[in-house]
Motif scaffolding. Structure first.
Motif, short mmCIF file in Angstrom:
data_model
loop_
_atom_site.label_atom_id
_atom_site.label_comp_id
_atom_site.label_asym_id
_atom_site.label_seq_id
_atom_site.Cartn_x
_atom_site.Cartn_y
_atom_site.Cartn_z
N VAL A 32 0.84 -1.21 0.00
CA VAL A 32 0.00 0.00 0.00
C VAL A 32 0.87 1.25 0.00
O VAL A 32 0.56 2.24 -0.66
CB VAL A 32 -0.98 -0.01 1.20
CG1 VAL A 32 -1.73 1.30 1.31
CG2 VAL A 32 -1.95 -1.16 1.07
N GLY A 33 1.99 1.21 0.73
CA GLY A 33 2.90 2.36 0.76
C GLY A 33 3.50 2.66 -0.59
O GLY A 33 3.57 3.81 -1.02
N SER A 36 0.85 4.02 -2.90
CA SER A 36 0.43 5.39 -2.62
C SER A 36 1.31 6.41 -3.33
O SER A 36 0.90 7.55 -3.51
CB SER A 36 0.42 5.64 -1.11
OG SER A 36 1.71 5.57 -0.57
N MET A 39 -0.71 6.83 -6.54
CA MET A 39 -2.01 7.45 -6.35
C MET A 39 -1.94 8.78 -5.60
O MET A 39 -2.78 9.63 -5.77
CB MET A 39 -2.94 6.49 -5.60
CG MET A 39 -3.26 5.24 -6.36
SD MET A 39 -4.36 4.17 -5.45
CE MET A 39 -3.25 3.41 -4.29
N ALA A 41 -2.82 9.35 -2.73
CA ALA A 41 -4.10 9.52 -2.05
C ALA A 41 -3.89 9.53 -0.54
O ALA A 41 -3.14 8.70 -0.01
CB ALA A 41 -5.04 8.38 -2.43
N SER A 44 -4.75 6.04 1.07
CA SER A 44 -3.78 4.96 0.97
C SER A 44 -2.54 5.25 1.80
O SER A 44 -1.94 4.33 2.37
CB SER A 44 -3.41 4.70 -0.49
OG SER A 44 -2.82 5.84 -1.07
N SER A 45 -2.14 6.51 1.89
CA SER A 45 -0.99 6.86 2.74
C SER A 45 -1.30 6.57 4.20
O SER A 45 -0.47 6.01 4.92
CB SER A 45 -0.65 8.34 2.58
OG SER A 45 -0.30 8.63 1.26
N ALA A 48 -1.26 2.85 4.80
CA ALA A 48 0.11 2.34 4.86
C ALA A 48 0.75 2.65 6.21
O ALA A 48 1.46 1.81 6.78
CB ALA A 48 0.94 2.92 3.73
N GLY A 77 4.39 5.52 3.39
CA GLY A 77 3.14 6.17 3.74
C GLY A 77 3.36 7.57 4.26
O GLY A 77 2.65 8.51 3.88
N THR A 80 4.57 9.88 1.28
CA THR A 80 3.51 10.25 0.34
C THR A 80 2.45 11.14 0.99
O THR A 80 1.88 12.01 0.33
CB THR A 80 2.84 9.01 -0.28
OG1 THR A 80 2.38 8.16 0.76
CG2 THR A 80 3.81 8.26 -1.17
N LEU A 81 2.21 10.96 2.28
CA LEU A 81 1.27 11.84 2.97
C LEU A 81 1.82 13.26 3.01
O LEU A 81 1.10 14.23 2.73
CB LEU A 81 0.98 11.34 4.38
CG LEU A 81 -0.07 12.10 5.17
CD1 LEU A 81 -1.43 12.01 4.48
CD2 LEU A 81 -0.16 11.56 6.59
#
Length: 104
Positions: A32-33, A36, A39, A41, A44-45, A48, A77, A80-81
């Motif tokens: 998921v990380g 992300s 994406m 998104a 998802s971040s 993760a 995560g 990306t966040l």
């Protein structure tokens, strides 16, 4: 004489039962990380990050053996966040500058 060797009738004794490691959370966090990044998104971040923390907890307790995967998912995560939030702030700044300049 038989062409097959004779086998003992009993299996050799084994050690105590060792439960299998629960590596699903760490693997999910890493997948998921990484996804992300594509994406970007927040959902998802965040997923993760949560999965990475849970996977690290299991690794710390000795119930999982993939600490590296959980840590990779957590780091991806977080990165990306942060990138998503910075991008959102830039977008808001650009849109507010355009809106402010169009009223003059």
């Amino acid at each position: 004489m038989s062409e097959y060797p004779e086998f003992p009738h009993q299996a050799p004794p084994t050690g105590p039962y060792q439960p299998q490691p629960e590596n699903g959370l760490g693997l999910a966090a890493m997948i998921v990380g990484i996804a992300s990044f594509v994406m970007l998104a927040p959902l998802s971040s965040t997923a993760a990050i949560i999965l990475g923390i849970m996977g690290l907890g299991r690794a710390r307790q000795g119930r999982a053996t993939n600490r590296g995967q959980a840590l990779a998912g957590l780091i991806c995560g977080i990165v990306t966040l942060v990138l998503g939030l910075v991008g959102l702030m830039i977008l808001i700044a650009v849109l507010s500058a355009r809106h402010g300049s169009s009223t003059h």
